[in-house]
Design a protein around this motif. Structure first.
Motif, short mmCIF file in Angstrom:
data_model
loop_
_atom_site.label_atom_id
_atom_site.label_comp_id
_atom_site.label_asym_id
_atom_site.label_seq_id
_atom_site.Cartn_x
_atom_site.Cartn_y
_atom_site.Cartn_z
N THR A 203 80.00 92.59 29.07
CA THR A 203 78.62 93.07 28.99
C THR A 203 78.59 94.55 29.38
OG1 THR A 203 77.88 92.75 31.29
CG2 THR A 203 77.93 90.80 29.85
N PHE B 56 75.78 86.58 31.70
CA PHE B 56 77.06 86.62 32.39
C PHE B 56 77.78 85.28 32.19
CE2 PHE B 56 74.06 89.09 35.22
CZ PHE B 56 74.43 90.33 34.74
N GLN C 13 77.55 94.54 42.67
CA GLN C 13 78.58 94.73 41.66
C GLN C 13 79.92 94.93 42.36
OE1 GLN C 13 77.80 94.88 38.19
NE2 GLN C 13 79.99 94.88 37.71
N PHE D 186 76.44 95.61 31.56
CA PHE D 186 75.62 95.62 32.78
C PHE D 186 76.08 96.67 33.78
CE2 PHE D 186 74.66 94.17 37.10
CZ PHE D 186 73.28 94.05 37.02
N SER D 187 77.36 96.70 34.10
CA SER D 187 77.88 97.65 35.08
C SER D 187 77.61 99.08 34.65
CB SER D 187 79.38 97.44 35.28
OG SER D 187 79.92 98.39 36.17
N VAL E 221 78.25 90.00 40.97
CA VAL E 221 78.85 90.01 39.64
C VAL E 221 80.00 91.02 39.64
CG1 VAL E 221 76.75 89.30 38.44
CG2 VAL E 221 77.22 91.74 38.74
N TYR F 158 70.69 90.13 30.33
CA TYR F 158 72.15 90.07 30.23
C TYR F 158 72.58 88.63 30.43
CZ TYR F 158 71.82 95.11 30.93
OH TYR F 158 71.49 96.44 30.81
N SER G 86 80.55 89.74 34.82
CA SER G 86 79.82 90.60 33.89
C SER G 86 80.75 91.16 32.82
CB SER G 86 79.12 91.73 34.64
OG SER G 86 80.05 92.44 35.47
N ASP H 250 83.13 92.85 36.72
CA ASP H 250 83.75 92.89 35.41
C ASP H 250 85.10 92.18 35.39
OD1 ASP H 250 81.63 94.20 34.26
OD2 ASP H 250 82.50 96.20 34.45
#
Length: 210
Positions: free
Chosen positions: A140, A53, A76, A142-143, A112, A51, A137, A114
């Protein structure tokens, strides 16, 4: 809280007996946690995708968040929307300390979210969190791929060269139990003083994030 909202006063020998009884339960819990930790160290792992970021210095990959370390703890931080910040994640991040101690165990730490990087950077500066590495993030998957579901989550990663693997994740009370202030408050007679706790009548209790 009234003046009478205190434990009963007893003779020293009675207190010692009650403390010894509690110590038995505490030791049982400690041994159980040791067994769980041993089981955790034996979990299999899953390969995790790469990923990219956004940091204040530009793009940064998941691999790059490790630095030179083989392990990474990645928190997160919940995205609560523009100009809003999750109180639980804020409280948690205030407890993040001694990253040098983690580094000596070959373990990096980063956060990280969002949230857009500009929002994160402003909040990090306001909260004086310059010692905590962070990246956005946003944009992406990722979460979602971690299963955070728009909430908060702590992931543990291991790298083998440039290959990244997820070894563990925890949320909710699993994250809550890591906080220094909560751990110490749990030893105090009034506990965390939160309204979900099982406390005697008259103990001070307030909403968790009140």
């Amino acid at each position: 809280m009234s003046e009478s909202a205190m434990p009963p006063v007893v003779p020293a020998d009675e207190w010692e007996a009650a403390r010894a009884e509690l110590l038995v339960a505490e030791k049982e819990a400690t041994r159980a946690l040791d067994r769980i930790a041993a089981q955790r160290r034996r979990l299999p792992m899953v390969r995790f995708g790469e990923y990219t970021f956004t940091s204040t210095d530009g793009p940064v990959t998941l691999r790059e968040l490790f630095g030179e370390h083989r392990q990474l703890a990645l928190y997160q931080f919940m995205n609560a929307g523009p100009d809003a910040f999750c109180p639980g994640c804020t409280y948690f991040t205030r407890n993040v300390a001694n990253l040098d101690g983690l580094a000596r165990k070959d373990l990096a730490w980063a956060t990280v979210s969002d949230m857009p990087i500009e929002q994160m950077a402003g909040y990090w500066k306001t909260m004086d969190w310059e010692h905590i590495p962070f990246a956005s993030s946003a944009g992406t998957t990722f979460s979602a791929d971690c299963g955070a579901g728009g909430g908060f989550l702590l992931n543990m990663f291991l790298r083998d060269g440039d290959n990244v693997f997820r070894t563990y994740s925890t949320g909710q009370r699993g994250v809550d139990g890591l906080l220094f202030s909560n751990t110490v408050a749990d030893l105090a007679v009034y506990g965390r003083q939160e309204d979900w706790e099982d406390s005697p009548a008259g103990w001070p209790q307030f909403p968790t994030y009140g």
